[in-house]
Design a protein around this motif. Structure first.
Motif, PDB file in Angstrom:
ATOM      1  N   VAL A  64      38.239  45.204  41.394  1.00  0.00           N
ATOM      2  CA  VAL A  64      39.371  44.273  41.492  1.00  0.00           C
ATOM      3  C   VAL A  64      39.715  44.167  40.020  1.00  0.00           C
ATOM      4  CG1 VAL A  64      39.934  42.067  42.118  1.00  0.00           C
ATOM      5  CG2 VAL A  64      38.811  43.475  43.543  1.00  0.00           C
ATOM      6  N   GLU A  65      38.780  43.383  39.229  1.00  0.00           N
ATOM      7  CA  GLU A  65      38.949  43.013  37.814  1.00  0.00           C
ATOM      8  C   GLU A  65      39.551  44.240  37.160  1.00  0.00           C
ATOM      9  OE1 GLU A  65      38.965  39.892  36.375  1.00  0.00           O
ATOM     10  OE2 GLU A  65      38.303  39.032  38.150  1.00  0.00           O
ATOM     11  N   SER A  66      38.857  45.328  37.233  1.00  0.00           N
ATOM     12  CA  SER A  66      39.257  46.514  36.564  1.00  0.00           C
ATOM     13  C   SER A  66      40.926  46.903  36.703  1.00  0.00           C
ATOM     14  CB  SER A  66      38.602  47.677  36.709  1.00  0.00           C
ATOM     15  OG  SER A  66      37.176  47.413  36.410  1.00  0.00           O
ATOM     16  N   VAL A  67      41.177  47.095  38.009  1.00  0.00           N
ATOM     17  CA  VAL A  67      42.528  47.427  38.560  1.00  0.00           C
ATOM     18  C   VAL A  67      43.385  46.047  37.802  1.00  0.00           C
ATOM     19  CG1 VAL A  67      44.075  47.736  40.212  1.00  0.00           C
ATOM     20  CG2 VAL A  67      41.801  48.653  40.624  1.00  0.00           C
ATOM     21  N   ASN A  68      43.006  44.900  38.102  1.00  0.00           N
ATOM     22  CA  ASN A  68      43.954  44.055  37.368  1.00  0.00           C
ATOM     23  C   ASN A  68      44.236  44.146  35.760  1.00  0.00           C
ATOM     24  OD1 ASN A  68      44.683  42.630  39.743  1.00  0.00           O
ATOM     25  ND2 ASN A  68      42.876  41.356  39.699  1.00  0.00           N
ATOM     26  N   PHE A  69      43.078  44.419  35.377  1.00  0.00           N
ATOM     27  CA  PHE A  69      43.032  44.493  33.484  1.00  0.00           C
ATOM     28  C   PHE A  69      44.086  45.547  33.191  1.00  0.00           C
ATOM     29  CE2 PHE A  69      41.224  46.399  29.849  1.00  0.00           C
ATOM     30  CZ  PHE A  69      41.816  45.497  28.838  1.00  0.00           C
ATOM     31  N   VAL A  70      43.642  46.693  33.629  1.00  0.00           N
ATOM     32  CA  VAL A  70      44.533  47.891  33.655  1.00  0.00           C
ATOM     33  C   VAL A  70      46.067  47.878  33.762  1.00  0.00           C
ATOM     34  CG1 VAL A  70      45.035  50.416  33.742  1.00  0.00           C
ATOM     35  CG2 VAL A  70      42.584  49.582  33.573  1.00  0.00           C
ATOM     36  N   TYR A  71      46.306  47.123  35.110  1.00  0.00           N
ATOM     37  CA  TYR A  71      47.684  46.765  35.236  1.00  0.00           C
ATOM     38  C   TYR A  71      48.457  46.074  34.510  1.00  0.00           C
ATOM     39  CZ  TYR A  71      51.660  45.272  38.185  1.00  0.00           C
ATOM     40  OH  TYR A  71      53.104  44.756  38.454  1.00  0.00           O
ATOM     41  N   ARG A  72      47.565  44.818  33.887  1.00  0.00           N
ATOM     42  CA  ARG A  72      48.399  43.951  33.047  1.00  0.00           C
ATOM     43  C   ARG A  72      48.640  44.587  31.515  1.00  0.00           C
ATOM     44  NH1 ARG A  72      44.566  38.553  33.517  1.00  0.00           N
ATOM     45  NH2 ARG A  72      46.255  37.570  32.260  1.00  0.00           N
ATOM     46  N   THR A  74      49.267  48.005  31.244  1.00  0.00           N
ATOM     47  CA  THR A  74      49.886  49.246  31.251  1.00  0.00           C
ATOM     48  C   THR A  74      51.018  49.130  32.260  1.00  0.00           C
ATOM     49  OG1 THR A  74      48.549  50.181  33.038  1.00  0.00           O
ATOM     50  CG2 THR A  74      47.767  50.496  30.813  1.00  0.00           C
ATOM     51  N   SER A  75      50.929  48.173  33.320  1.00  0.00           N
ATOM     52  CA  SER A  75      52.008  48.050  34.392  1.00  0.00           C
ATOM     53  C   SER A  75      51.943  49.358  35.063  1.00  0.00           C
ATOM     54  CB  SER A  75      53.328  47.985  33.712  1.00  0.00           C
ATOM     55  OG  SER A  75      53.383  46.721  33.063  1.00  0.00           O
ATOM     56  N   PHE A  76      50.980  50.151  35.114  1.00  0.00           N
ATOM     57  CA  PHE A  76      50.712  51.234  36.092  1.00  0.00           C
ATOM     58  C   PHE A  76      50.612  50.854  37.651  1.00  0.00           C
ATOM     59  CE2 PHE A  76      48.676  54.157  32.657  1.00  0.00           C
ATOM     60  CZ  PHE A  76      49.892  54.692  31.879  1.00  0.00           C
ATOM     61  N   ARG A  77      51.129  51.672  38.625  1.00  0.00           N
ATOM     62  CA  ARG A  77      50.812  51.411  39.919  1.00  0.00           C
ATOM     63  C   ARG A  77      49.490  51.123  40.080  1.00  0.00           C
ATOM     64  NH1 ARG A  77      54.455  55.038  43.942  1.00  0.00           N
ATOM     65  NH2 ARG A  77      53.353  53.333  45.333  1.00  0.00           N
ATOM     66  N   LYS A  78      48.890  50.035  41.024  1.00  0.00           N
ATOM     67  CA  LYS A  78      47.762  49.647  41.045  1.00  0.00           C
ATOM     68  C   LYS A  78      46.941  51.008  41.898  1.00  0.00           C
ATOM     69  CE  LYS A  78      47.709  44.778  40.667  1.00  0.00           C
ATOM     70  NZ  LYS A  78      47.540  43.309  41.100  1.00  0.00           N
ATOM     71  N   ILE A  79      47.560  51.699  42.704  1.00  0.00           N
ATOM     72  CA  ILE A  79      46.931  52.564  43.465  1.00  0.00           C
ATOM     73  C   ILE A  79      46.504  53.578  42.582  1.00  0.00           C
ATOM     74  CG2 ILE A  79      49.207  53.771  44.047  1.00  0.00           C
ATOM     75  CD1 ILE A  79      45.963  53.259  46.267  1.00  0.00           C
TER      76      ILE A  79
END
Length: 204
Positions: A64-72, A74-79
């Protein structure tokens, strides 16, 4: 199994600093005390069940934390970010057996997200705790400098904040290891011995 055996011995014989028996205690001292602490709270669970359960919980939090970090950043799609986690070798290691690396990793990724939230001292506390679970997590700490740059801070300010953070973290981690009667430097000599004995470097 060595970690679990050490936890069982400490639970049965009482707290000691360092443990009577453990596995790589010098580089991951907080693991043993965390397991034993939970064993006192949940005595109906075995140390093995506690270790596996906490590893699973930390693994889920890490995702959860990794997906949120990378999303913040890069703005890549979370999937896509979620799927990319399967490219990390540690993802498979964590899914196969409980591993102290996941405890350190989840604290560090949480710290990165707190840095993005501008919660500097909360992040610092998390980054002090992480190496007490696994000292080699410090290898990735220099990424903090780039987090400050990402937040559009000047190079000078980023360097100043990074150095200030590094000094405080090293100070408190050193105090933590001293208090737990662990010497992480012995882990380095141990790894050097493994490299010479088992040719780990050539295998990698």
């Amino acid at each position: 199994m060595h970690v679990i055996a050490g936890c069982n011995i400490m639970y049965n014989q009482g707290l000691t600093f360092p443990p009577v028996y453990s596995y790589l205690y010098e580089m991951q001292p907080l693991v043993t005390y965390t397991m034993v602490g939970f064993k006192y709270i949940f005595p109906f669970l075995t140390c093995e069940q506690i270790y596996c359960l906490l590893s699973a919980i930390c693994g889920a939090l890490f995702i959860v934390e990794s997906v949120n970090f990378v999303y913040r950043i890069t703005s890549f799609r979370k999937i896509y970010i979620l799927l990319s986690l399967f490219l990390i070798p540690e993802s498979f290691a964590i899914s196969m057996y409980p591993n102290s690396a996941i405890f350190a990793a989840v604290f560090f990724v949480c710290a990165l997200n707190r840095l993005l939230d501008e919660k500097f001292y909360v992040a610092m506390v998390l980054m002090v705790i992480a190496p007490l679970y696994r000292i080699d997590i410090l290898i990735v700490y220099p990424v903090v400098f780039f987090i400050f740059l990402f937040q559009r801070k000047s190079v000078k300010e980023s360097i100043t904040r990074s150095v200030f953070l590094a000094v405080l973290i090293l100070l408190f981690v050193t105090i933590g290891y001293w208090g737990l009667r662990a010497n992480p430097l012995t882990a380095l000599t141990g790894y050097n011995g493994m490299n010479e004995t088992h040719s780990f470097a050539s295998q990698v």
